[in-house]
Write a protein that holds these residues in place. Structure first.
Motif, PDB file in Angstrom:
ATOM      1  N   LYS A  71      83.435  82.888  29.006  1.00  0.00           N
ATOM      2  CA  LYS A  71      84.028  82.568  30.303  1.00  0.00           C
ATOM      3  C   LYS A  71      84.602  81.151  30.352  1.00  0.00           C
ATOM      4  O   LYS A  71      85.330  80.813  31.286  1.00  0.00           O
ATOM      5  CB  LYS A  71      83.003  82.756  31.420  1.00  0.00           C
ATOM      6  CG  LYS A  71      82.992  84.176  31.952  1.00  0.00           C
ATOM      7  CD  LYS A  71      82.368  84.239  33.322  1.00  0.00           C
ATOM      8  CE  LYS A  71      82.613  85.601  33.945  1.00  0.00           C
ATOM      9  NZ  LYS A  71      81.807  85.791  35.149  1.00  0.00           N
ATOM     10  N   LEU A 123      83.068  73.200  36.741  1.00  0.00           N
ATOM     11  CA  LEU A 123      82.951  74.665  36.722  1.00  0.00           C
ATOM     12  C   LEU A 123      82.826  75.161  35.279  1.00  0.00           C
ATOM     13  O   LEU A 123      82.105  76.120  34.994  1.00  0.00           O
ATOM     14  CB  LEU A 123      84.160  75.307  37.428  1.00  0.00           C
ATOM     15  CG  LEU A 123      84.224  75.063  38.952  1.00  0.00           C
ATOM     16  CD1 LEU A 123      85.561  75.522  39.522  1.00  0.00           C
ATOM     17  CD2 LEU A 123      83.078  75.759  39.669  1.00  0.00           C
ATOM     18  N   GLN A 124      83.530  74.487  34.352  1.00  0.00           N
ATOM     19  CA  GLN A 124      83.385  74.839  32.926  1.00  0.00           C
ATOM     20  C   GLN A 124      81.968  74.542  32.456  1.00  0.00           C
ATOM     21  O   GLN A 124      81.377  75.326  31.706  1.00  0.00           O
ATOM     22  CB  GLN A 124      84.342  73.990  32.057  1.00  0.00           C
ATOM     23  CG  GLN A 124      85.795  74.118  32.392  1.00  0.00           C
ATOM     24  CD  GLN A 124      86.489  75.192  31.587  1.00  0.00           C
ATOM     25  OE1 GLN A 124      85.837  76.037  30.970  1.00  0.00           O
ATOM     26  NE2 GLN A 124      87.799  75.190  31.599  1.00  0.00           N
ATOM     27  N   ALA A 152      87.096  68.982  39.171  1.00  0.00           N
ATOM     28  CA  ALA A 152      86.367  70.142  39.685  1.00  0.00           C
ATOM     29  C   ALA A 152      86.307  71.233  38.618  1.00  0.00           C
ATOM     30  O   ALA A 152      85.256  71.839  38.387  1.00  0.00           O
ATOM     31  CB  ALA A 152      87.045  70.674  40.948  1.00  0.00           C
ATOM     32  N   LEU A 153      87.425  71.454  37.937  1.00  0.00           N
ATOM     33  CA  LEU A 153      87.470  72.475  36.891  1.00  0.00           C
ATOM     34  C   LEU A 153      86.541  72.110  35.728  1.00  0.00           C
ATOM     35  O   LEU A 153      85.931  72.982  35.116  1.00  0.00           O
ATOM     36  CB  LEU A 153      88.903  72.682  36.398  1.00  0.00           C
ATOM     37  CG  LEU A 153      89.868  73.288  37.441  1.00  0.00           C
ATOM     38  CD1 LEU A 153      91.298  73.261  36.915  1.00  0.00           C
ATOM     39  CD2 LEU A 153      89.462  74.708  37.813  1.00  0.00           C
ATOM     40  N   VAL A 186      92.101  75.469  30.667  1.00  0.00           N
ATOM     41  CA  VAL A 186      92.658  75.653  32.006  1.00  0.00           C
ATOM     42  C   VAL A 186      93.698  74.577  32.326  1.00  0.00           C
ATOM     43  O   VAL A 186      93.501  73.409  31.995  1.00  0.00           O
ATOM     44  CB  VAL A 186      91.528  75.622  33.059  1.00  0.00           C
ATOM     45  CG1 VAL A 186      92.080  75.856  34.444  1.00  0.00           C
ATOM     46  CG2 VAL A 186      90.478  76.674  32.758  1.00  0.00           C
ATOM     47  N   PHE A 214      79.207  74.624  33.992  1.00  0.00           N
ATOM     48  CA  PHE A 214      78.243  75.659  34.389  1.00  0.00           C
ATOM     49  C   PHE A 214      78.224  76.798  33.372  1.00  0.00           C
ATOM     50  O   PHE A 214      77.165  77.325  33.026  1.00  0.00           O
ATOM     51  CB  PHE A 214      78.604  76.244  35.763  1.00  0.00           C
ATOM     52  CG  PHE A 214      78.462  75.271  36.903  1.00  0.00           C
ATOM     53  CD1 PHE A 214      77.511  74.264  36.873  1.00  0.00           C
ATOM     54  CD2 PHE A 214      79.283  75.365  38.021  1.00  0.00           C
ATOM     55  CE1 PHE A 214      77.372  73.370  37.925  1.00  0.00           C
ATOM     56  CE2 PHE A 214      79.151  74.474  39.083  1.00  0.00           C
ATOM     57  CZ  PHE A 214      78.196  73.477  39.032  1.00  0.00           C
ATOM     58  N   LYS A 215      79.409  77.185  32.921  1.00  0.00           N
ATOM     59  CA  LYS A 215      79.483  78.305  31.977  1.00  0.00           C
ATOM     60  C   LYS A 215      78.932  77.894  30.614  1.00  0.00           C
ATOM     61  O   LYS A 215      78.199  78.650  29.976  1.00  0.00           O
ATOM     62  CB  LYS A 215      80.933  78.788  31.868  1.00  0.00           C
ATOM     63  CG  LYS A 215      81.325  79.487  33.156  1.00  0.00           C
ATOM     64  CD  LYS A 215      82.786  79.463  33.466  1.00  0.00           C
ATOM     65  CE  LYS A 215      83.089  79.984  34.856  1.00  0.00           C
ATOM     66  NZ  LYS A 215      82.448  79.267  35.955  1.00  0.00           N
TER      67      LYS A 215
END
Lengths: 621, 444
Positions: A407, A395-396, A391-392, A411, A398-399
């Motif tokens: 951003k 999300l990365q 999931a992380l 992590v 997207f940035k």
């Protein structure tokens, strides 16, 4: 479309880019299955997935795209089938292949806007890292072990690459520790797996990767004795199939060899001496062993139970080798067996032999379940860690896809009482990284007169210290010099720089393929120098480097592990960090600084660093 | 659960073992044997769960295997939780969802398909969830959870409520307290999400090598104490088994509780408290007052919500600059949205906690996780108010009787809830909107 409503709501204008994005997922295992689900459901237009592996029963507790009926089938192909159903608008291409295959070249990598690593081994991770650097494509690297997980976004020239931080290499053991002076269960397991098993059923011990021969010279006499022992075992191997075979093997390794070691009194001045076993005694005891308990791999077997498993598995393996011999055509190399953690016969043998050796040396024995983990380098893996880590990763993405690298973060999942994730800012590339570092300089040189040969010999080799056989020269017009083109065959050598498009205001890339100590890759901006006889006479060199070569760093070792890297700062070392021990009571450590200091010191003793297939990585301080 | 496990015996190794053990075809004996068989894990089962047993051991796996879990609502978040629990091999999962599959579900609820639109969501999702692991009994219930009283919750070892408003969560939480059942609540809004835990009283065990500071029975934090320590020698090392206890507050109290003292007293920590916390609290207030979520394009909703969030910020004593216009805008944009990566993170982390709670190992969440997937933030805040008979909040003291201590050491700790009382009224009158404090924030 209602399917896209929430994506448009949360991602806004970015969703259009995601729909058109062509992305690559390397690995369809624990993280890979979760990644595919996330990526398909967030509408990434075209997803390629590469995996050479097939599905195993032990995958099904977390690789949720696979079912019992899929065992032995291709992970990549089954994953495509299963994930396609989540969103009919997404195209998935599956490749049941090795990511190192030549078809997956730099141009192919360049066709993706982002690459996700969902791998389980160092070698493939490094390969993809290099390919993404070469293709200049962002890479999202990830890894999990037990409850720990981490994600590292990588971009050429902007962030550290995967190899900027040293990686722990697989641990090997000195031959004498394994063969003469074991002190830990792992020593006995390596002995059973890499020495005894191979001498009896496989190929000779010298080829085992987990044996370290570097100190052999200092122990010449003992090494010579050990060679004799191995030779004697080979003779015993010839009697395989006979009724005396198990006793012969047992007598040799658990009685005679131990007695010989006991004779070397110096060896036992500071160590606890071993105790030889007696075949008759143990055999008699083993007659009463309950066969049922032998099926229980969680149980700590007694001496007699270990013996029963040892004798039984020895016969099973002998029979198998016998059948292979009978089946094979004459003239071929004799058949051998190899250790496989999932092959019950080989695991039984290694577990029992390791424990018998532990008993002779007064070392604690281990359950077969534990030995399987240590001998087979099994990494504990659970569904939830893979789910949260994958999931992380997305999300990365997207940035990164909207160019917001500020951003994007390094992590980590954490078991602290204060937070569920830790993050760190991404670091800039290490200027001396052996893989991604590139230095920049200006070279003032006469491009009309200088030949490629003199450029390589005088500038690159003599001045900059690159190895003539391992340096590559390229520019936007192509590769002009590379190590595979021998000096004699290279027609370009006679040409002047301007003839091969190395002209004023152009750029040349110098890539050294050599190891540490050599200079990092170099990008040279060229300035043409009009030949002025008086100037040339004044200096000994016909070119000028700006700035001077002291500012161009040399590569540092990227492979060897350093001890300081396990420091609590959490460094920048992916495998080390994924295996950093987070004890169950970290909660308390957060509140108790005194205990923390004590604990940090202890951590180094733990024996659990596991990564990659085929190599044991153990800290045996 | 037994039906499923007996069915399971009809194939594979387990059946062979069973045949060997039985001499007769007496149906009763067969059932008894099957149940006995079902209680111990088969070799096949251990092989399936091999990689996780290596992490938490056979004992924890067996505890999970006998657990019945209740999951309320199975949208994007519920699906992730269900998937993880089923993969890990809990005993049974009962999914309650009275709603129908909508077209909106197709985006993030990946276990429903277009042809399922209009069907009951629990029933549609359960078919594909069941395929993940035939050993787990997956059951559905299409009735409204608000019609249930505490007897409904009693058969479950643990209850998880997803994507509910505060009132519903609090009602379920109260019923769970009456039935003495641990309760989790969770929700997601686009990139944002939260996890709340009320485990009432939870004991867990930590086994470790004794350090130079051996554990002693003591209060460790406002909510956590060490209630039992035993030591043993194993392979020449001193191993201590420490039983720890966490004490929880119900949601309504937690939702009005201040931040813990150690954060309030520390300016740096105070500055980094996530604005998501006041925003979540404000959102629950908004839902309670207006009976719906704030609309994306309503200026009026925006004004009301901003006022509420500002109030919550003040209540929490957070610095005013914590809540930026940028954050507020992003939060409002995401309200009501479900995206899979957030569901996967929040649901994955919640499922991990559930697994460890069932296995009685590892520190559980105490008691609010705020997840911000836009900024990679995931702080945990212990938001607690403990009610004393006089109504004043204070920290409970652990006082062990000799008997309890023995139970702890045997790992059979089952502490009684210290306080079942739940206040259903807001803590004070300060939740009302104070128009004068509303900041104007432009929303695109």
């Amino acid at each position: 479309m209602p399917r896209e409503r929430f994506l448009k709501q949360s991602l806004g204008a970015q969703f259009a880019n995601i729909k058109n994005a062509r992305i690559l997922v390397v690995g369809a295992g624990g993280i890979g299955c979760e990644l595919l689900k996330n990526l398909v459901c967030t509408g990434f237009g075209e997803i390629h997935v590469v995996d050479l592996d097939t599905i195993d029963l032990s995958n099904l507790n977390r690789q949720f795209l696979f079912r019992h009926a899929h065992i032995k089938k291709s992970k990549a192909l089954v994953a495509r089938e299963a994930a396609s159903k989540f969103n009919p608008n997404v195209k998935i291409e599956a490749h049941h292949a090795n990511i190192k295959d030549p078809q997956f070249n730099v141009d192919w990598f360049r066709s993706f806007v982002i690459v996700f690593n969902a791998l389980d081994n160092l070698d493939a991770r490094r390969h993809v890292n290099r390919m993404c650097l070469a293709a200049d494509v962002p890479l999202i690297e990830s890894g999990t072990t037990g409850f720990n997980g981490q994600v590292q976004p990588i971009r050429k020239r902007l962030t550290e690459c995967y190899d900027c931080a040293p990686k722990e290499t697989p641990k090997s053991f000195p031959v004498c520790t394994i063969r003469s002076t074991p002190s830990q269960p792992i020593h006995c397991i390596v002995w059973a797996k890499s020495y005894l098993f191979n001498e009896l059923f496989g190929i000779s011990e010298d080829q085992a990767s987990d044996l370290d021969h570097t100190s052999d010279e200092n122990n010449k006499e003992e090494i010579a004795e050990l060679k004799k022992e191995a030779a004697a075992l080979k003779e015993i191997r010839a009697s395989m199939g006979s009724t005396e075979f198990p006793q012969k093997v047992f007598d040799k390794v658990f009685t005679q060899d131990i007695k010989r070691l006991l004779g070397m009194e110096d060896m036992w001045k500071m160590r606890k001496p071993p105790t030889a076993l007696d075949f008759e005694t143990v055999n008699a005891e083993a007659a009463n062993v309950d066969r049922q308990t032998l099926a229980d791999d969680q149980k700590d077997w007694s001496l007699a139970e270990n013996f029963a498993v040892f004798a039984d598995s020895l016969i099973r393996l002998s029979d198998r080798l016998d059948k292979l011999r009978a089946a094979q055509e004459t003239g071929n190399a004799p058949p051998i067996l190899t250790f496989d953690k999932d092959d019950r016969d080989t695991l039984d043998f290694v577990a029992a032999a390791a424990n018998l050796r532990s008993i002779t040396f007064g070392i604690e024995t281990k359950s077969e379940f534990d030995i399987k983990q240590m001998a087979g380098n099994i990494i504990p893996a659970i569904a939830t860690t893979n789910a949260t880590t994958a999931a992380l990763c997305v999300l990365q993405a997207f940035k990164i896809m909207r160019g917001d690298w500020a951003k994007a973060k390094m992590v980590f999942l954490t078991k602290s009482t204060e937070r569920v994730i830790n993050k760190e800012s991404l670091r800039p590339p290490r200027p001396d990284c052996g893989v991604c570092a590139t230095a920049y300089a200006r070279l003032v040189i006469n491009t009309e007169k200088t030949t490629l040969e003199s450029f390589v010999k005088d500038v690159l080799v003599k001045k900059l210290g690159y190895n003539q056989d391992e340096v590559e020269v390229s520019n936007n017009a192509g590769v002009w010099y590379d190590p595979d083109m021998a000096m004699d065959d290279n027609d370009n050598l006679e040409k002047t720089l301007s003839e091969i498009n190395i002209v004023n205001d152009s750029t040349v890339i110098i890539r050294g393929e050599g190891d540490e100590g050599e200079r990092v890759n170099l990008e040279l901006s060229i300035s043409n120098m009009e030949l002025d006889p008086s100037a040339a006479a004044a200096t000994s060199e016909s070119f000028t480097l700006v700035p001077d070569l002291q500012t161009i760093p040399k590569k540092t070792p990227a492979v060897t592990a350093t001890t300081t890297d396990s420091a609590p700062s959490n460094g920048h070392n992916l495998p080390t960090r994924t295996t950093a021990k987070r004890s169950a009571d970290e909660a308390e450590l957060d509140n108790d600084q005194t205990a923390k200091r004590g604990k940090v010191a202890e951590e180094k003793k733990d024996v659990t660093v596991v990564e990659d297939d085929g190599a044991i990585m153990i800290d045996d301080d | 659960m037994s039906t499923n496990d007996i069915n399971m015996l009809s194939n594979g190794d387990t059946m062979d073992q069973l045949n060997g053990a039985l001499d007769t075809h007496d149906a009763a004996a067969e059932t008894v044997a099957a149940i006995a068989q079902a209680q111990a894990m088969s070799a096949d089962e251990i092989a399936l769960y091999d990689r996780q047993i290596r992490l938490w051991g056979v004992q924890a796996q067996e505890r999970m295997r006998s657990a019945n879990i209740l999951l309320i609502s199975v949208k994007a978040l519920g699906t992730e939780i269900a998937k993880n629990l089923i993969l890990n091999g809990i005993g049974s999962l009962t999914i309650v969802d009275s709603e129908q599959v909508t077209e909106d579900d197709l985006g993030a609820q990946y276990f429903v398909r277009e042809e399922d639109v209009g069907r009951n969501r629990a029933e549609a999702a359960s078919e594909r969830l069941q395929e993940l692991n035939p050993r787990v009994a997956v059951r559905t219930d299409s009735s409204n959870i608000l019609t249930k009283d505490q007897t409904y919750y009693a058969p479950f070892q643990l209850v998880i409520a997803c994507d509910q408003n505060l009132e519903t969560m609090a009602t379920i939480n109260a019923a769970c307290r009456l039935a003495n059942r641990p309760f989790y609540a969770s929700g997601i809004h686009g990139f944002y999400g939260f996890i709340f835990a009320d485990l009432i009283v939870h004991d867990y065990i930590i086994e470790r090598e004794t350090s130079n500071m051996p554990a002693t029975i003591k209060q460790e934090t406002a909510t956590r104490s060490i209630v039992g320590v035993t030591t043993k020698k194993q392979n020449g090392k001193n191993i201590e088994t420490v039983t720890k206890r966490e004490i929880y507050s119900p949601l309504l109290l937690a939702n009005t509780s201040p931040l813990p003292d150690d954060i309030i007293r520390n300016r740096r920590k105070m500055r980094s408290v996530t604005p998501l916390l006041p925003c979540m609290r404000a959102l629950w207030d908004f839902e309670r007052d207006v009976h719906r979520l704030p609309a994306q394009n309503s200026k009026e909703d925006l004004t009301v919500f901003t006022g509420m969030a500002t109030n919550k910020l003040k209540e929490l004593q957070m610095p005013i600059e914590s809540l930026t216009a940028e954050f507020l805008r992003s939060f409002l944009h995401n309200i009501g949205s479900e995206i899979v990566p957030t569901a996967a993170f929040v649901g994955g982390r919640l499922a991990e906690d559930v697994i460890n709670v069932l296995g009685k190992r590892e520190q559980p969440i105490q008691n609010f996780v705020m997840f911000d997937g836009e900024n990679f933030d995931g702080p945990i805040y212990p938001l607690q108010t403990f009610l004393q008979p006089n109504g004043l909040g204070s920290v409970p003291q652990v006082q062990l009787t000799g008997l309890e201590e023995v139970q702890m050491q045997n790992g059979h700790a089952n502490g009684l809830p210290i306080n079942n009382a739940i206040s259903s009224a807001p803590a004070d009158g300060q939740n009302s909107i104070q128009g004068g404090d509303v900041e104007t924030i432009a929303i695109e």
